[in-house]
Design an enzyme around this catalytic site. Structure first.
Site, mmCIF file in Angstrom:
data_model
loop_
_atom_site.group_PDB
_atom_site.id
_atom_site.type_symbol
_atom_site.label_atom_id
_atom_site.label_comp_id
_atom_site.label_asym_id
_atom_site.label_seq_id
_atom_site.Cartn_x
_atom_site.Cartn_y
_atom_site.Cartn_z
ATOM 1 N N ASP A 1 7.663 4.956 -3.524
ATOM 2 C CA ASP A 1 7.219 5.163 -2.146
ATOM 3 C C ASP A 1 8.413 5.417 -1.231
ATOM 4 O O ASP A 1 8.353 6.255 -0.329
ATOM 5 C CB ASP A 1 6.428 3.946 -1.658
ATOM 6 C CG ASP A 1 5.154 3.732 -2.450
ATOM 7 O OD1 ASP A 1 4.595 4.730 -2.946
ATOM 8 O OD2 ASP A 1 4.718 2.575 -2.579
ATOM 9 N N GLY B 1 0.869 -1.180 0.000
ATOM 10 C CA GLY B 1 0.000 0.000 0.000
ATOM 11 C C GLY B 1 0.897 1.219 0.000
ATOM 12 O O GLY B 1 1.862 1.292 0.776
#
Length: 293
Positions: free
Chosen positions: A238, A41
């Site tokens: 990320d 995620g």
């Protein structure tokens, strides 16, 4: 030295990772080589990246009350991320990402699940957490209304905001005006190009191994990346965003912060999994010393 305080508002997923010798063609079935369940995620990844680099990190998000959700919370806790502000959701399953890795690249399908159960009023309950942060980091795997509310609260308290506009979608001009930095990749930049071009000074375009491009003195400037052996590129962006937040919190210039984040992202692709290769601050600093050129 006081730790940087980073709040990440975003997605928490379980990554279902398949490794194959090549990507299948449309309608084709092939045999894979490996399968892994790996915490992921974009929000959780960025939180873990920042925590490993020495920040105090607060995660705001949502998971289902299912085995994936429970495991993801335990995983974040093991990484030192504060999970008190993660909302449990009973009517939707935890978000998942189906990831196929081949040929030093990846293809990803995200099913948001509980991530899309997050609401603006949830963010209001966490205003105090956001207010005490040095940087608030967001992405677009949660509802845009939640992102807008979090950005509003951050700016209300003069907190710097990094928005990673992924998955890409058109953004309200007011939102772009409020954020301090937008960090699209080249594909995402094309989707929001008409808006972003007006705000080029706050745009940091990530370009994989090539590095990142920023605007300085009215000109585009490339902050070069690093050449490393690639195992899995999932989560490199990320890692960059989490590292950028930490570096800026420590008072680095934008160029130095981008170089630091480039190094962290480079190290992250040398191991399997979005979070698997995320480095510590010591590892990044050693890598930078070894790659001064």
């Amino acid at each position: 030295m006081t730790k940087p305080v980073i709040t990440v508002v975003g997605s928490i997923n379980m990554d279902l990772v398949t490794i194959a010798s090549r990507f299948p063609s449309q309608g084709e079935t092939i045999l894979g080589e490996e399968f892994h369940l790996i915490p992921g995620g974009k929000g959780a990844n960025q939180a873990v990246a920042a925590a490993r680099l020495g920040a105090e990190v607060h995660m705001i998000g949502a998971v289902g009350t299912d085995p994936f959700g429970n495991e993801l919370l335990r995983s974040l806790e093991r990484e030192g991320v504060h999970i008190n502000n993660v909302k449990p959701v009973t009517h939707k399953g935890t978000g998942i990402a189906s990831i196929t890795i081949s040929e030093q690249d990846n293809r990803i399908i995200v099913v948001p699940g509980a991530n899309h159960a997050l609401r603006p009023e949830d963010i209001d309950r966490y205003e105090e957490i956001i207010a005490k942060s040095d940087v608030c980091v967001l992405q677009l795997e949660i509802p845009l209304s939640v992102v807008e509310r979090a950005v509003f609260l951050a700016k209300k308290h003069h907190v710097r905001v990094i928005l990673n506009p992924a998955p890409a979608q058109p953004l309200p001009q007011k939102l772009i005006e409020q954020v301090d930095f937008l960090t699209p990749n080249e594909h995402e930049r094309e989707i929001i190009f008409e808006q972003v071009d007006v705000f080029a000074d706050k745009v940091i375009v990530t370009e994989g191994a090539r590095g990142v491009t920023i605007r300085k003195g009215g000109k585009q400037v490339l902050i070069p990346g690093f050449c490393v052996p690639v195992v899995d590129t999932t989560g490199a962006g990320d890692t960059f965003n989490g590292a950028l937040a930490v570096a800026l919190s420590k008072g680095m210039s934008l160029e130095d912060a981008c170089r630091f984040a480039n190094a962290a992202a480079a190290l992250s692709v040398t191991k399997l999994g979005a979070q698997g290769g995320m480095p510590t601050e010591e590892e990044v600093e050693r890598f930078l010393r070894e790659n001064k050129g």
